[in-house]
Design an enzyme around this catalytic site. Structure first.
Site, PDB file in Angstrom:
ATOM      1  N   THR A 270      -7.191  -2.349  -0.580  1.00  0.00           N
ATOM      2  CA  THR A 270      -7.236  -1.367   0.503  1.00  0.00           C
ATOM      3  C   THR A 270      -7.812  -0.078  -0.069  1.00  0.00           C
ATOM      4  O   THR A 270      -7.604   0.219  -1.247  1.00  0.00           O
ATOM      5  CB  THR A 270      -5.803  -1.119   1.013  1.00  0.00           C
ATOM      6  OG1 THR A 270      -5.361  -2.309   1.650  1.00  0.00           O
ATOM      7  CG2 THR A 270      -5.718   0.050   1.983  1.00  0.00           C
TER       8      THR A 270
ATOM      9  N   GLY B 174      -0.174  -1.139  -0.079  1.00  0.00           N
ATOM     10  CA  GLY B 174       0.923  -2.004  -0.498  1.00  0.00           C
ATOM     11  C   GLY B 174       1.299  -2.947   0.621  1.00  0.00           C
ATOM     12  O   GLY B 174       0.534  -3.105   1.579  1.00  0.00           O
TER      13      GLY B 174
ATOM     14  N   GLY C  37       2.375  -3.673   3.760  1.00  0.00           N
ATOM     15  CA  GLY C  37       2.451  -2.742   4.885  1.00  0.00           C
ATOM     16  C   GLY C  37       3.755  -2.750   5.639  1.00  0.00           C
ATOM     17  O   GLY C  37       4.191  -1.708   6.152  1.00  0.00           O
TER      18      GLY C  37
END
Ligand code: ASP
Length: 343
Positions: A208, A260, A262
């Site tokens: 991400t 991380g 989510g």
């Protein structure tokens, strides 16, 4: 100056301020005291990088270097933090080296579904898109949602219809095809998501991208873009496009982009929680981030990390995983990209 003059002067100042408020105009924004010029912080995902092949790490570093320079150039020319966040993330989305844009992970159906959000800390305006399948730069579509609609979050087909109405081209699935992700997807599919080729399902999230920036006018902004977690169900939306969970900016607190698993960041409203601690408890940003990421999330086994900035230019880069790719650039233009705790 005698007393009468002083009263006169104070009355004039008072009336001038009242006039501005009555006009609906705000007094001009001043840079926060103690601001160290501008700053930009970027992350490329938290997770376990130990098994990531070196050529992939090199590609990520090269893309992040280019991205940081793009953001820096905007801030150095007195551009806005919002523009810097968008431009930096676009480079990362286009690179194919991260779990965002062209490099996004696939869902269990073998297609990418992208989530993104952007937020302006000066106005609290925010825009986000989720579960879009044909958008090359979700961060820019998120910004269009912020600027061209009365809404904050558009999802799926509605978001793509809106993209078309704004002249944003819809990409074919081939645009998002990349051999690295296809191979990973095939392994996952063969084992129903339990491939030994993966370090562990949760620590596989590491791609991400997110950016927080402070511009020369003293305004904060934050943005995040992702393909979400490995082997996610179609339709699953993570924390990244949810304002307050994975992305948040408020000049009165801080700017945060998270990465991380989510679901933990959603349940704990991590980004807003950190900024609220800064705002109301006057806790330094690094301590607030540590308290949330290293104590609360760790206690729940919620893996991940955050990058953050406050209006004085204090930086937080906190993660409870083995690594998080990250970098900071300030007015001197120097930066280092680190992956693990120490380097
Ligand atoms: N937070 C993202 C999500 O849950 C994934 C990640 O940061 O790796 O969608």
């Amino acid at each position: 100056m005698n007393r009468t003059h002083l009263h006169l002067l104070l009355s004039v100042v008072f009336l001038a301020v009242c006039g501005m408020v009555a006009d609906g105009k705000q007094p001009p924004r001043t840079p926060s005291s103690g601001a160290q010029g501008f700053a930009l912080v970027v992350h490329g995902g938290a997770g376990d990088y130990r098994k990531v092949p070196q050529d992939q790490i090199r590609a990520k570093r090269a893309a992040m270097t280019e991205a940081i320079k793009a953001g820096y150039n905007i801030l150095a020319k007195s551009g806005t933090s919002l523009d810097a966040v968008e431009a930096t993330i676009r480079v990362l989305e286009n690179s194919g080296a991260f779990d965002a844009g062209r490099g996004a992970y696939y869902t269990r159906d073998g297609v990418p579904e992208l989530d993104s959000a952007i937020m302006d800390g000066g106005t609290l305006k925010a825009g986000a898109v989720a579960a879009v399948q044909h958008i090359a730069n979700p961060i820019s579509l998120a910004r269009l949602v912020m600027e061209k609609t009365p809404h904050v979050l558009l999802v799926g087909e509605g978001a793509e219809e809106f993209a078309k109405s704004q002249g944003v081209p819809l990409q074919s699935p081939y645009y998002f095809f990349n051999p690295r992700e296809w191979e990973r997807y095939q392994k996952l599919k063969a084992t129903n998501g339990k491939s030994d080729a993966l370090v562990a399902p949760s620590t596989e999230m590491r791609g991400t991208v997110g950016v927080v920036a402070l511009d020369q006018a003293g305004n904060l902004a934050a943005g995040t873009s992702t393909g979400g977690t490995t082997w996610k169900m179609p339709g699953r939306v993570g924390d990244s496009p949810l304002i307050g969970a994975g992305t948040y900016a408020n000049n009165d607190g801080c700017a945060i982009s998270a990465t991380g698993v989510g679901e933990f960041f959603m349940r704990n409203v991590v980004a807003a929680d950190i900024c609220s601690r800064v705002r109301y408890l006057h806790v330094p940003i690094e301590q607030a981030a540590n308290d949330v990421v290293m104590k609360e999330l760790v206690a729940q086994k919620g893996e991940g990390g955050i990058i953050g900035l406050d209006r004085q230019g204090h930086v937080a880069m906190v993660f409870n995983t083995n690594g998080m790719m990250r970098g900071v650039v300030r007015a001197d233009g120097k930066f280092v990209i680190n992956v693990s705790q120490s380097q």
